[in-house]
Design a protein around this motif. Sequence first.
Motif, PDB file in Angstrom:
ATOM      1  N   GLY A   1       0.821  -1.201   0.000  1.00  0.00           N
ATOM      2  CA  GLY A   1       0.000   0.000   0.000  1.00  0.00           C
ATOM      3  C   GLY A   1       0.857   1.253   0.000  1.00  0.00           C
ATOM      4  O   GLY A   1       2.080   1.195  -0.100  1.00  0.00           O
TER       5      GLY A   1
ATOM      6  N   LEU B   1     -12.588  -3.490   3.674  1.00  0.00           N
ATOM      7  CA  LEU B   1     -13.222  -3.655   2.366  1.00  0.00           C
ATOM      8  C   LEU B   1     -13.402  -5.130   2.019  1.00  0.00           C
ATOM      9  O   LEU B   1     -14.308  -5.478   1.258  1.00  0.00           O
ATOM     10  CB  LEU B   1     -12.380  -2.962   1.279  1.00  0.00           C
ATOM     11  CG  LEU B   1     -12.105  -1.475   1.522  1.00  0.00           C
ATOM     12  CD1 LEU B   1     -11.149  -0.942   0.475  1.00  0.00           C
ATOM     13  CD2 LEU B   1     -13.400  -0.687   1.556  1.00  0.00           C
TER      14      LEU B   1
ATOM     15  N   GLU C   1     -11.894   1.583   7.099  1.00  0.00           N
ATOM     16  CA  GLU C   1     -12.958   0.669   6.715  1.00  0.00           C
ATOM     17  C   GLU C   1     -12.385  -0.628   6.133  1.00  0.00           C
ATOM     18  O   GLU C   1     -11.494  -0.597   5.284  1.00  0.00           O
ATOM     19  CB  GLU C   1     -13.840   1.356   5.666  1.00  0.00           C
ATOM     20  CG  GLU C   1     -14.993   0.550   5.188  1.00  0.00           C
ATOM     21  CD  GLU C   1     -15.802   1.287   4.123  1.00  0.00           C
ATOM     22  OE1 GLU C   1     -16.873   0.762   3.775  1.00  0.00           O
ATOM     23  OE2 GLU C   1     -15.385   2.355   3.638  1.00  0.00           O
TER      24      GLU C   1
ATOM     25  N   ARG D   1      -8.305  -6.509   2.900  1.00  0.00           N
ATOM     26  CA  ARG D   1      -8.137  -5.265   2.154  1.00  0.00           C
ATOM     27  C   ARG D   1      -8.754  -4.196   3.046  1.00  0.00           C
ATOM     28  O   ARG D   1      -9.934  -4.263   3.384  1.00  0.00           O
ATOM     29  CB  ARG D   1      -8.848  -5.349   0.805  1.00  0.00           C
ATOM     30  CG  ARG D   1      -8.451  -4.251  -0.153  1.00  0.00           C
ATOM     31  CD  ARG D   1      -8.978  -4.488  -1.573  1.00  0.00           C
ATOM     32  NE  ARG D   1      -8.268  -5.602  -2.200  1.00  0.00           N
ATOM     33  CZ  ARG D   1      -8.871  -6.717  -2.637  1.00  0.00           C
ATOM     34  NH1 ARG D   1     -10.166  -6.866  -2.536  1.00  0.00           N
ATOM     35  NH2 ARG D   1      -8.170  -7.684  -3.189  1.00  0.00           N
ATOM     36  N   TYR D   2      -7.930  -3.234   3.462  1.00  0.00           N
ATOM     37  CA  TYR D   2      -8.358  -2.255   4.460  1.00  0.00           C
ATOM     38  C   TYR D   2      -8.005  -0.851   3.987  1.00  0.00           C
ATOM     39  O   TYR D   2      -6.885  -0.602   3.539  1.00  0.00           O
ATOM     40  CB  TYR D   2      -7.668  -2.543   5.801  1.00  0.00           C
ATOM     41  CG  TYR D   2      -8.142  -1.668   6.930  1.00  0.00           C
ATOM     42  CD1 TYR D   2      -9.329  -1.957   7.596  1.00  0.00           C
ATOM     43  CD2 TYR D   2      -7.415  -0.570   7.336  1.00  0.00           C
ATOM     44  CE1 TYR D   2      -9.775  -1.158   8.642  1.00  0.00           C
ATOM     45  CE2 TYR D   2      -7.848   0.237   8.381  1.00  0.00           C
ATOM     46  CZ  TYR D   2      -9.034  -0.073   9.025  1.00  0.00           C
ATOM     47  OH  TYR D   2      -9.469   0.715  10.062  1.00  0.00           O
ATOM     48  N   ASP D   3      -8.973   0.066   4.079  1.00  0.00           N
ATOM     49  CA  ASP D   3      -8.741   1.458   3.703  1.00  0.00           C
ATOM     50  C   ASP D   3      -8.348   2.235   4.962  1.00  0.00           C
ATOM     51  O   ASP D   3      -9.179   2.493   5.833  1.00  0.00           O
ATOM     52  CB  ASP D   3     -10.005   2.055   3.079  1.00  0.00           C
ATOM     53  CG  ASP D   3      -9.759   3.443   2.486  1.00  0.00           C
ATOM     54  OD1 ASP D   3      -8.875   4.167   2.996  1.00  0.00           O
ATOM     55  OD2 ASP D   3     -10.464   3.794   1.519  1.00  0.00           O
ATOM     56  N   HIS D   4      -7.077   2.578   5.054  1.00  0.00           N
ATOM     57  CA  HIS D   4      -6.562   3.283   6.239  1.00  0.00           C
ATOM     58  C   HIS D   4      -7.030   4.734   6.285  1.00  0.00           C
ATOM     59  O   HIS D   4      -7.028   5.330   7.355  1.00  0.00           O
ATOM     60  CB  HIS D   4      -5.039   3.211   6.284  1.00  0.00           C
ATOM     61  CG  HIS D   4      -4.543   1.866   6.691  1.00  0.00           C
ATOM     62  ND1 HIS D   4      -4.347   1.511   8.000  1.00  0.00           N
ATOM     63  CD2 HIS D   4      -4.233   0.767   5.951  1.00  0.00           C
ATOM     64  CE1 HIS D   4      -3.917   0.256   8.066  1.00  0.00           C
ATOM     65  NE2 HIS D   4      -3.851  -0.212   6.839  1.00  0.00           N
TER      66      HIS D   4
ATOM     67  N   GLY E   1      -4.843   5.256   2.322  1.00  0.00           N
ATOM     68  CA  GLY E   1      -5.534   4.592   1.223  1.00  0.00           C
ATOM     69  C   GLY E   1      -5.724   3.104   1.482  1.00  0.00           C
ATOM     70  O   GLY E   1      -5.623   2.628   2.612  1.00  0.00           O
ATOM     71  N   VAL E   2      -5.986   2.389   0.404  1.00  0.00           N
ATOM     72  CA  VAL E   2      -6.293   0.964   0.495  1.00  0.00           C
ATOM     73  C   VAL E   2      -5.002   0.141   0.532  1.00  0.00           C
ATOM     74  O   VAL E   2      -4.139   0.300  -0.327  1.00  0.00           O
ATOM     75  CB  VAL E   2      -7.171   0.519  -0.697  1.00  0.00           C
ATOM     76  CG1 VAL E   2      -7.424  -0.981  -0.648  1.00  0.00           C
ATOM     77  CG2 VAL E   2      -8.491   1.288  -0.697  1.00  0.00           C
ATOM     78  N   TRP E   3      -4.921  -0.726   1.534  1.00  0.00           N
ATOM     79  CA  TRP E   3      -3.798  -1.646   1.677  1.00  0.00           C
ATOM     80  C   TRP E   3      -4.311  -3.063   1.543  1.00  0.00           C
ATOM     81  O   TRP E   3      -5.419  -3.372   1.959  1.00  0.00           O
ATOM     82  CB  TRP E   3      -3.151  -1.481   3.052  1.00  0.00           C
ATOM     83  CG  TRP E   3      -2.159  -0.362   3.096  1.00  0.00           C
ATOM     84  CD1 TRP E   3      -2.424   0.961   2.910  1.00  0.00           C
ATOM     85  CD2 TRP E   3      -0.771  -0.458   3.321  1.00  0.00           C
ATOM     86  NE1 TRP E   3      -1.270   1.695   3.017  1.00  0.00           N
ATOM     87  CE2 TRP E   3      -0.238   0.839   3.275  1.00  0.00           C
ATOM     88  CE3 TRP E   3       0.089  -1.523   3.577  1.00  0.00           C
ATOM     89  CZ2 TRP E   3       1.108   1.107   3.451  1.00  0.00           C
ATOM     90  CZ3 TRP E   3       1.441  -1.257   3.776  1.00  0.00           C
ATOM     91  CH2 TRP E   3       1.935   0.048   3.702  1.00  0.00           C
ATOM     92  N   GLU E   4      -3.472  -3.904   0.947  1.00  0.00           N
ATOM     93  CA  GLU E   4      -3.767  -5.332   0.891  1.00  0.00           C
ATOM     94  C   GLU E   4      -2.808  -6.043   1.828  1.00  0.00           C
ATOM     95  O   GLU E   4      -1.620  -5.714   1.896  1.00  0.00           O
ATOM     96  CB  GLU E   4      -3.596  -5.874  -0.527  1.00  0.00           C
ATOM     97  CG  GLU E   4      -4.693  -5.429  -1.450  1.00  0.00           C
ATOM     98  CD  GLU E   4      -4.659  -6.134  -2.805  1.00  0.00           C
ATOM     99  OE1 GLU E   4      -3.588  -6.659  -3.204  1.00  0.00           O
ATOM    100  OE2 GLU E   4      -5.711  -6.143  -3.466  1.00  0.00           O
TER     101      GLU E   4
END
Length: 193
Positions: free
Chosen positions: A33, A69, A67, A60-63, A42-45
């Motif tokens: 990310g 995802l 949230e 998958r998390y939007d820091h 932003g979005v991290w995997e």
Amino acid sequence: MNNYIYSICQLFLITLTLTANAQKMHTTKWESGQLDRRTKVGVWEYYGYTASKEQVVVQRYDHSTKELLYFRPNGEFIYNIEMKPGQWTRHAVDRPPLFIGGDPALATYTTQLQYPPQAQERNIQGQVTVSFAVDTLGRASGHRVLRSIGGGCDQEALRVARTIPDEWIPAKLGSHAVAVEYELTLTFRLAQP
């Protein structure tokens, strides 16, 4: 006028360059990310590995929006959940409590066990299970030992469990977050000579 437009364009390019330099891609075996000044944005995997060593996305998390995802389900999720304040019952949940970043991120803390000298002297080895509640806001509390081996290992397991930051995604039952009792097992094994 042309000098003014030229100066504005230069300022824009400098700003764009600084912004691009401030954010950079960070990729490891376990995560991928954008970092902005060492902060995840932003979005991290987050990755895990199957038994056949295939890399898979486990979260998958939007820091930026805080949230979740996506998460990769892994079996049935049965926990002690708090149905009403102080009233706990064993029940299946639709989503388990998740530590942001998955097991590799959690291992950053759980691998910091320090073998108690008393346990080493008495050759005590085994597993200590610590339980704690993860509330509907993702905070952990009420740490206690469920399975004990003694020799100072129980206290060390509690110490380590309490160092885990409140970066939990709460469990869900239907569309509602629920407080659950999470169990964490820590292994104490002496190095073989």
